[in-house]
Design a protein around this motif. Structure first.
Motif, PDB file in Angstrom:
ATOM      1  N   ALA A 191       0.943  -1.038  -0.110  1.00  0.00           N
ATOM      2  CA  ALA A 191       0.117  -0.060  -0.017  1.00  0.00           C
ATOM      3  C   ALA A 191       0.901   1.227  -0.095  1.00  0.00           C
ATOM      4  O   ALA A 191       0.514   2.283  -0.649  1.00  0.00           O
ATOM      5  N   ALA A 192       1.921   1.099   0.586  1.00  0.00           N
ATOM      6  CA  ALA A 192       2.981   2.382   0.678  1.00  0.00           C
ATOM      7  C   ALA A 192       3.391   2.834  -0.709  1.00  0.00           C
ATOM      8  O   ALA A 192       3.899   3.914  -0.914  1.00  0.00           O
ATOM      9  N   GLU A 193       3.403   1.875  -1.544  1.00  0.00           N
ATOM     10  CA  GLU A 193       3.905   2.156  -2.910  1.00  0.00           C
ATOM     11  C   GLU A 193       2.771   2.672  -3.915  1.00  0.00           C
ATOM     12  O   GLU A 193       3.027   2.813  -5.031  1.00  0.00           O
ATOM     13  N   LEU A 194       1.746   2.499  -3.390  1.00  0.00           N
ATOM     14  CA  LEU A 194       0.514   2.980  -4.466  1.00  0.00           C
ATOM     15  C   LEU A 194       0.238   4.600  -4.386  1.00  0.00           C
ATOM     16  O   LEU A 194      -0.735   4.797  -5.132  1.00  0.00           O
ATOM     17  N   TYR A 195       0.788   5.417  -3.420  1.00  0.00           N
ATOM     18  CA  TYR A 195       0.730   6.932  -3.516  1.00  0.00           C
ATOM     19  C   TYR A 195       0.881   7.400  -4.763  1.00  0.00           C
ATOM     20  O   TYR A 195       2.098   7.255  -5.325  1.00  0.00           O
ATOM     21  N   GLY A 196      -0.146   8.084  -5.397  1.00  0.00           N
ATOM     22  CA  GLY A 196       0.172   8.593  -6.745  1.00  0.00           C
ATOM     23  C   GLY A 196       0.102   7.694  -7.810  1.00  0.00           C
ATOM     24  O   GLY A 196       0.358   7.989  -9.078  1.00  0.00           O
ATOM     25  N   TYR A 197      -0.240   6.293  -7.547  1.00  0.00           N
ATOM     26  CA  TYR A 197      -0.443   5.578  -8.802  1.00  0.00           C
ATOM     27  C   TYR A 197      -1.368   5.829  -9.874  1.00  0.00           C
ATOM     28  O   TYR A 197      -1.371   5.624 -11.108  1.00  0.00           O
ATOM     29  N   SER A 198      -2.401   6.312  -9.336  1.00  0.00           N
ATOM     30  CA  SER A 198      -3.487   6.639 -10.214  1.00  0.00           C
ATOM     31  C   SER A 198      -2.902   7.909 -11.193  1.00  0.00           C
ATOM     32  O   SER A 198      -3.191   7.533 -12.633  1.00  0.00           O
ATOM     33  N   THR A 199      -2.453   8.782 -10.909  1.00  0.00           N
ATOM     34  CA  THR A 199      -1.862   9.638 -11.990  1.00  0.00           C
ATOM     35  C   THR A 199      -0.673   8.999 -12.590  1.00  0.00           C
ATOM     36  O   THR A 199      -0.595   9.372 -13.810  1.00  0.00           O
ATOM     37  N   ASP A 200       0.270   8.299 -12.170  1.00  0.00           N
ATOM     38  CA  ASP A 200       1.387   7.775 -12.952  1.00  0.00           C
ATOM     39  C   ASP A 200       0.789   6.740 -13.845  1.00  0.00           C
ATOM     40  O   ASP A 200       1.197   6.789 -15.060  1.00  0.00           O
ATOM     41  N   LEU A 201      -0.181   5.837 -13.725  1.00  0.00           N
ATOM     42  CA  LEU A 201      -0.851   4.935 -14.587  1.00  0.00           C
ATOM     43  C   LEU A 201      -1.325   5.814 -15.752  1.00  0.00           C
ATOM     44  O   LEU A 201      -1.153   5.360 -17.034  1.00  0.00           O
ATOM     45  N   ARG A 202      -2.113   6.771 -15.498  1.00  0.00           N
ATOM     46  CA  ARG A 202      -2.666   7.640 -16.475  1.00  0.00           C
ATOM     47  C   ARG A 202      -1.581   8.159 -17.454  1.00  0.00           C
ATOM     48  O   ARG A 202      -1.673   8.343 -18.544  1.00  0.00           O
ATOM     49  N   SER A 203      -0.811   8.608 -16.816  1.00  0.00           N
ATOM     50  CA  SER A 203       0.524   9.136 -17.575  1.00  0.00           C
ATOM     51  C   SER A 203       1.219   8.098 -18.376  1.00  0.00           C
ATOM     52  O   SER A 203       1.490   8.460 -19.612  1.00  0.00           O
ATOM     53  N   ILE A 204       1.538   6.899 -17.933  1.00  0.00           N
ATOM     54  CA  ILE A 204       2.283   5.756 -18.614  1.00  0.00           C
ATOM     55  C   ILE A 204       1.527   5.480 -19.784  1.00  0.00           C
ATOM     56  O   ILE A 204       1.900   5.163 -20.695  1.00  0.00           O
ATOM     57  N   THR A 205      -0.047   5.430 -19.516  1.00  0.00           N
ATOM     58  CA  THR A 205      -0.691   4.837 -20.682  1.00  0.00           C
ATOM     59  C   THR A 205      -1.471   5.834 -21.614  1.00  0.00           C
ATOM     60  O   THR A 205      -2.524   5.358 -22.037  1.00  0.00           O
ATOM     61  N   GLN A 206      -1.597   7.089 -21.285  1.00  0.00           N
ATOM     62  CA  GLN A 206      -2.169   8.209 -22.073  1.00  0.00           C
ATOM     63  C   GLN A 206      -3.723   7.989 -21.531  1.00  0.00           C
ATOM     64  O   GLN A 206      -4.476   8.353 -22.451  1.00  0.00           O
ATOM     65  N   GLY A 207      -3.817   7.712 -20.224  1.00  0.00           N
ATOM     66  CA  GLY A 207      -5.189   7.483 -19.690  1.00  0.00           C
ATOM     67  C   GLY A 207      -5.947   6.315 -20.442  1.00  0.00           C
ATOM     68  O   GLY A 207      -7.185   6.227 -20.296  1.00  0.00           O
ATOM     69  N   ARG A 208      -5.334   5.334 -21.113  1.00  0.00           N
ATOM     70  CA  ARG A 208      -6.158   4.140 -21.646  1.00  0.00           C
ATOM     71  C   ARG A 208      -6.114   2.928 -20.842  1.00  0.00           C
ATOM     72  O   ARG A 208      -6.473   1.885 -21.146  1.00  0.00           O
ATOM     73  N   ALA A 209      -5.456   2.950 -19.512  1.00  0.00           N
ATOM     74  CA  ALA A 209      -5.758   2.023 -18.610  1.00  0.00           C
ATOM     75  C   ALA A 209      -6.234   2.414 -17.161  1.00  0.00           C
ATOM     76  O   ALA A 209      -6.640   3.447 -17.131  1.00  0.00           O
TER      77      ALA A 209
END
Length: 701
Positions: free
Chosen positions: A659-677
């Motif tokens: 859980a400690a590693e999921l902070y900011g994951y929503s934003t990072d995933l959107r950036s990595i996948t251009q919002g497609r994931a």
């Protein structure tokens, strides 16, 4: 306003990915029906649907907005929903009360991740569904590819009713149900009805015959007619298409240009004539097992699918009449709390506009004001018909933040405002963590969080800050250890004395009983924070009186509430108290509590203590060509990949991630996948923290 019966009320919800044109489509429908004189636009911030200040500011839908239109003696209730999955709660509640789902596809992009997310909910509810491919007149539109992506999403149950065509530069739509071609002027509006061109007749006839066959498959009488005549007329086809939609086995596809008002009127006619009305729906079972029959002659029941706290107006409650009729001043009982609510006013809502009505019948959607004890998902029903309609199940939060007011004096104000926000959006989860002493806000993503912050500031006058939440670690031990402690205090008069000897060991499910002890008693405690404490009385010869053992355990529990490594809760330990001393005069409960606490703490530190961290089971849905980047990012977050599955053009990655590693994951995933994931996560388990991470956490404590 005219009161429509259950055969002439159609409830549709517009869903689709961000930018597919749902709000523009709704605006055009209202314009076509003559309910508005001028069409607004999202860019001009003057649409009926997106009337909230935050929607105007961001130029995107944030809330689900009920509207209505009237078309050829039918009332069409429309709910326009957001396209971003941060606002999935608005979408789910709207799907729940709609009778037909209208899924809007952008002809420039085809099926997008937002469409796939919504489709998973449509599948869950098994609602009749049609697809509308929008923006067919855009220079980069590709109807064929969009239709192909739809086929990949829903299978061969998708069927064309229309397809676009350019004739001499003019936008046309070929309709294979009516076997007509509609030709539009550049301004759109009412089209010219023409025969299908010769060079399109073969294609149109093939599609028409396919439609006839699909319609016939859904009704035995129609199938017999088809075998007898070799075809079906238009009315018979409508009947078969409706049956297929009700069975969730036929998904008609239309094409429009909502922006330029092309094809909207024809689609409204199809909604009138074909899509299911309340009279076509089956009865439902209440939670109590009672049958709720969708008839105006049944006892009254309402289902609340949305609440909204509007400044200067108070709470607006949106509901669907599931059975019977509701009239102004009716008294209905809330099945959740037994409270009686008086519906002093009834409205039909079109965005922020309210139109008073005297009654609403089964199948209709309406609103009322200032109910005292009713929230989203509640059921209101007649006193003589107490029923509970199954509540809406919302997804768990995907991100969590700790919140506090910028001004300390606003503590209570912040709490009250967050309660109202949760009331109108149950996907916003508010809880106070006693362990970390933080007020936590859970929501669906960074954009969702931004709208919460905006509402607090602009609607409730509270400036709040959102911080990284503290991680609720746990502490435990890896080996056995012994310790003893003597507590002695003398200050005139009666003193304090207690001596305790104990052994502690790691506990796990199925562990054998300890050896080498004369066990006189055993107590297993399921700890409120998870795990166990197993306490053994191994006292021989009465060296410690039995009445002091609860005090020893109380001292141990106090230490377990604030472990010596990081002040986190301790779990999964067993304690054997096997020796000690007491004094006839000076021993008492407080003395043995202190001695037990000190002995346990000393033993714990000698038992090779370790930290445990909460982990989440993370499920990420990502396009095939982006799997590598997502996996690399997950591995950088100390994730254990549990598996990969394929679904269409997407991969489903499952991992166990701290859980400690999921902070900011929503934003990072959107950036990595251009919002497609997209992703979801649920608590998995507590696992050992790596030594280097533990050392850093302990040193920072």
């Amino acid at each position: 306003m005219k009161v429509y019966d259950d055969k002439h009320i159609k409830n549709v919800v517009f869903v689709g990915a961000h930018g597919s044109g749902k709000t523009t489509f709704a605006e055009t429908m209202l314009f076509e029906a003559g309910l508005i004189n001028r069409r607004g636009t999202v860019e001009s911030k003057n649409t009926v649907s997106d009337f909230h200040d935050i929607e105007k500011e961001r130029q995107t839908s944030v809330f689900a907005t009920p509207l209505h239109t009237e078309w050829r003696n039918y009332k069409i209730n429309i709910i326009d929903t957001p396209g971003l999955d941060d606002f999935i709660g608005e979408i789910i509640s709207s799907i729940r009360v709609a009778d037909t789902i209208v899924t809007v596809i952008n002809a420039r992009h085809g099926v997008e991740i937002g469409t796939e997310i919504i489709w998973s909910y449509i599948e869950r509810f098994q609602k009749p569904t049609l697809f509308v491919i929008n923006q067919i007149d855009h220079p980069t539109a590709n109807f064929d590819e969009s239709y192909k992506s739809l086929s990949q999403l829903v299978g061969n149950n998708v069927v064309k009713i229309q397809y676009p065509l350019k004739v001499d530069g003019a936008q046309c739509i070929v309709d294979v149900l009516k076997m007509k071609m509609y030709k539009f002027s550049p301004e759109g509006g009412k089209p010219e009805k023409l025969p299908i061109p010769e060079d399109q007749l073969e294609i149109a006839n093939d599609l028409h015959n396919e439609l006839v066959e699909r319609a016939a498959e859904n009704d035995e009488e129609l199938l017999e007619l088809f075998f007898e005549k070799g075809t079906l007329n238009e009315d018979e086809m409508r009947k078969g298409i409706k049956a297929g939609m009700l069975n969730h086995e036929v998904f008609p596809v239309f094409c429009i240009s909502a922006l330029n008002d092309m094809g909207t009127g024809r689609l409204m006619g199809f909604i009138d004539n074909v899509v299911p009305a309340t009279a076509d729906l089956k009865s439902i079972q209440s939670v109590e097992g009672k049958e709720i029959v969708p008839s105006k002659d049944s006892p009254t029941s309402l289902f609340v699918f949305k609440t909204f706290h509007q400044p200067n107006l108070g709470q607006v409650t949106f509901f669907k009449v599931k059975s019977g009729e509701v009239k102004v001043n009716d008294k209905l009982v809330n099945s959740r709390n037994g409270e009686t609510e008086i519906l002093n006013q009834l409205f039909i809502m079109d965005g922020e506009k309210r139109e008073s009505v005297s009654k609403l019948t089964v199948g209709d959607i309406g609103a009322t004001l200032k109910l005292k004890s009713t929230e989203t998902s509640d059921t209101l029903s007649s006193k003589n018909f107490p029923v509970t309609i199954k509540p809406i199940k919302y997804p768990e939060p995907r991100i969590t933040r700790a919140t506090s007011p910028v001004e300390k004096a606003d503590d209570e104000k912040l709490s009250d405002a967050l309660k109202k926000i949760h009331s109108q959006d149950p996907t916003v989860v508010i809880k106070y963590s006693k362990e970390t002493k933080q007020l936590l806000v859970g929501c669906q993503g960074e954009l969702h969080l931004a709208t919460i912050s905006w509402a607090l500031r602009n609607l409730y006058g509270v400036e709040a800050k959102f911080d990284k939440p503290k991680i609720p670690y746990r502490e435990t031990i890896q080996r056995a250890a012994n310790a003893s402690y003597r507590h002695k205090k003398q200050s005139g008069g009666a003193g304090q004395f207690a001596q305790v000897h104990m052994k502690i060991e790691p506990w796990h499910e199925g562990i054998e009983e300890p050896e080498g002890f004369n066990i006189r008693g055993k107590e297993e405690l399921d700890l409120p924070w998870g795990g166990k404490l197993v306490f053994y009385n191994c006292i021989v010869g009465g060296v410690i009186d039995l009445r002091y053992l609860p005090s020893i355990m109380k001292g141990i529990l106090e230490v377990m509430e604030s472990g010596p490594l990081t002040n986190s809760y301790i779990r999964d330990v067993r304690v054997m108290v096997y020796d000690g001393k007491m004094h006839a005069v000076d021993s008492n409960d407080i003395s043995f509590k202190i001695a037990g606490a000190h002995a346990f703490k000393e033993a714990f530190l000698n038992a090779n203590p370790k930290l445990l961290e909460p982990t989440q089971e993370l499920v990420v849905k990502v396009p095939e060509d982006m799997v590598g980047n997502v996996m690399t990012d997950l591995q950088s977050r100390r994730s254990i990949i549990l598996g990969i599955e394929s679904t269409g053009n997407y991969q489903i990655l499952k991992s166990q991630t701290p859980a400690a590693e999921l902070y900011g994951y929503s934003t990072d995933l959107r950036s990595i996948t251009q919002g497609r994931a997209t992703f979801s996560s649920v608590f998995s388990s507590y696992e050992s923290v790596p030594k280097n991470v533990q050392d850093q956490l302990v040193s920072n404590n």
